[in-house]
Design an enzyme around this catalytic site. Structure first.
Site, PDB file in Angstrom:
ATOM      1  N   GLU A  60      37.842  50.218  43.624  1.00 33.40           N
ATOM      2  CA  GLU A  60      38.098  49.831  42.233  1.00 33.40           C
ATOM      3  C   GLU A  60      36.801  49.488  41.512  1.00 33.40           C
ATOM      4  O   GLU A  60      36.604  49.879  40.353  1.00 33.40           O
ATOM      5  CB  GLU A  60      39.062  48.648  42.155  1.00 33.40           C
ATOM      6  CG  GLU A  60      39.393  48.280  40.720  1.00 33.40           C
ATOM      7  CD  GLU A  60      40.391  47.141  40.588  1.00 33.40           C
ATOM      8  OE1 GLU A  60      40.860  46.929  39.458  1.00 33.40           O
ATOM      9  OE2 GLU A  60      40.705  46.476  41.592  1.00 33.40           O
ATOM     10  N   GLY A  78      40.389  48.083  35.790  1.00 36.89           N
ATOM     11  CA  GLY A  78      41.347  48.781  36.638  1.00 36.89           C
ATOM     12  C   GLY A  78      42.761  48.327  36.315  1.00 36.89           C
ATOM     13  O   GLY A  78      43.026  47.127  36.211  1.00 36.89           O
ATOM     14  N   HIS A  85      44.731  53.605  54.247  1.00 33.13           N
ATOM     15  CA  HIS A  85      43.686  53.340  55.237  1.00 33.13           C
ATOM     16  C   HIS A  85      44.057  54.108  56.495  1.00 33.13           C
ATOM     17  O   HIS A  85      45.158  53.935  57.018  1.00 33.13           O
ATOM     18  CB  HIS A  85      43.583  51.844  55.532  1.00 33.13           C
ATOM     19  CG  HIS A  85      43.478  51.001  54.289  1.00 33.13           C
ATOM     20  ND1 HIS A  85      42.436  51.114  53.402  1.00 33.13           N
ATOM     21  CD2 HIS A  85      44.303  50.054  53.776  1.00 33.13           C
ATOM     22  CE1 HIS A  85      42.620  50.261  52.405  1.00 33.13           C
ATOM     23  NE2 HIS A  85      43.746  49.607  52.609  1.00 33.13           N
ATOM     24  N   GLY A 105      40.001  60.504  29.792  1.00 33.00           N
ATOM     25  CA  GLY A 105      40.603  60.435  28.474  1.00 33.00           C
ATOM     26  C   GLY A 105      39.892  59.408  27.623  1.00 33.00           C
ATOM     27  O   GLY A 105      38.951  58.749  28.058  1.00 33.00           O
TER      28      GLY A 105
END
Length: 140
Positions: A60, A78, A85, A105
């Site tokens: 992130e 985020g 995992h 975007g």
């Protein structure tokens, strides 16, 4: 992707990236960025393996660095992070995260982040969506 300006911002104050030992690296590609993180007492489970939460945080934060590099002056946060995992990494190893921009975007960026061990094996794959917000200066 040049992330040097973002690294200066990150290094200027305490935050999750520095607390977990993330190191962000510029790449020659415009739609990719990279980071490394040594597995140590800051980001491991009590059993000595890299924490899955630390892997998600790495992904992130890396995607956020990428979005911030692409959108100077904007705030990038985020809004969705999901990952799988698939392999454990022991304390002492260094993992590498490579983020690929899937969609850019005006207000949403979508990233795929692969995290590998020192042998190049995938340990986690993470999907991150960032929301791009105008800064207070842009709103005035």
């Amino acid at each position: 992707m040049d992330v040097e300006r973002i690294k200066e911002i990150i290094d200027s104050q305490p935050n999750l990236s520095t607390a977990l030992g993330m190191n962000f690296i510029s790449t020659p590609e415009d739609d990719m960025c990279m980071a490394t993180m040594k597995v140590d007492e800051r980001n491991r489970q009590p059993f000595g393996f890299l924490s899955g939460g630390a892997s998600l945080a790495l992904a992130e934060n890396l995607a956020g660095v990428g979005s911030s590099a692409l959108c100077p002056g904007k705030i990038c946060v985020g809004i969705s992070v999901s990952g799988q995992h698939v392999k454990a990494v022991v304390e002492g190893e260094t993992v590498t995260a490579l983020a690929h921009l899937v969609q850019k975007g005006r207000t949403l960026h979508v990233w795929n982040v692969d995290i590998t061990d020192s042998s190049g094996d995938i340990i986690s794959t993470v999907h991150v969506t960032n929301y791009i917000i105008a800064s207070k200066k842009d709103k005035e």
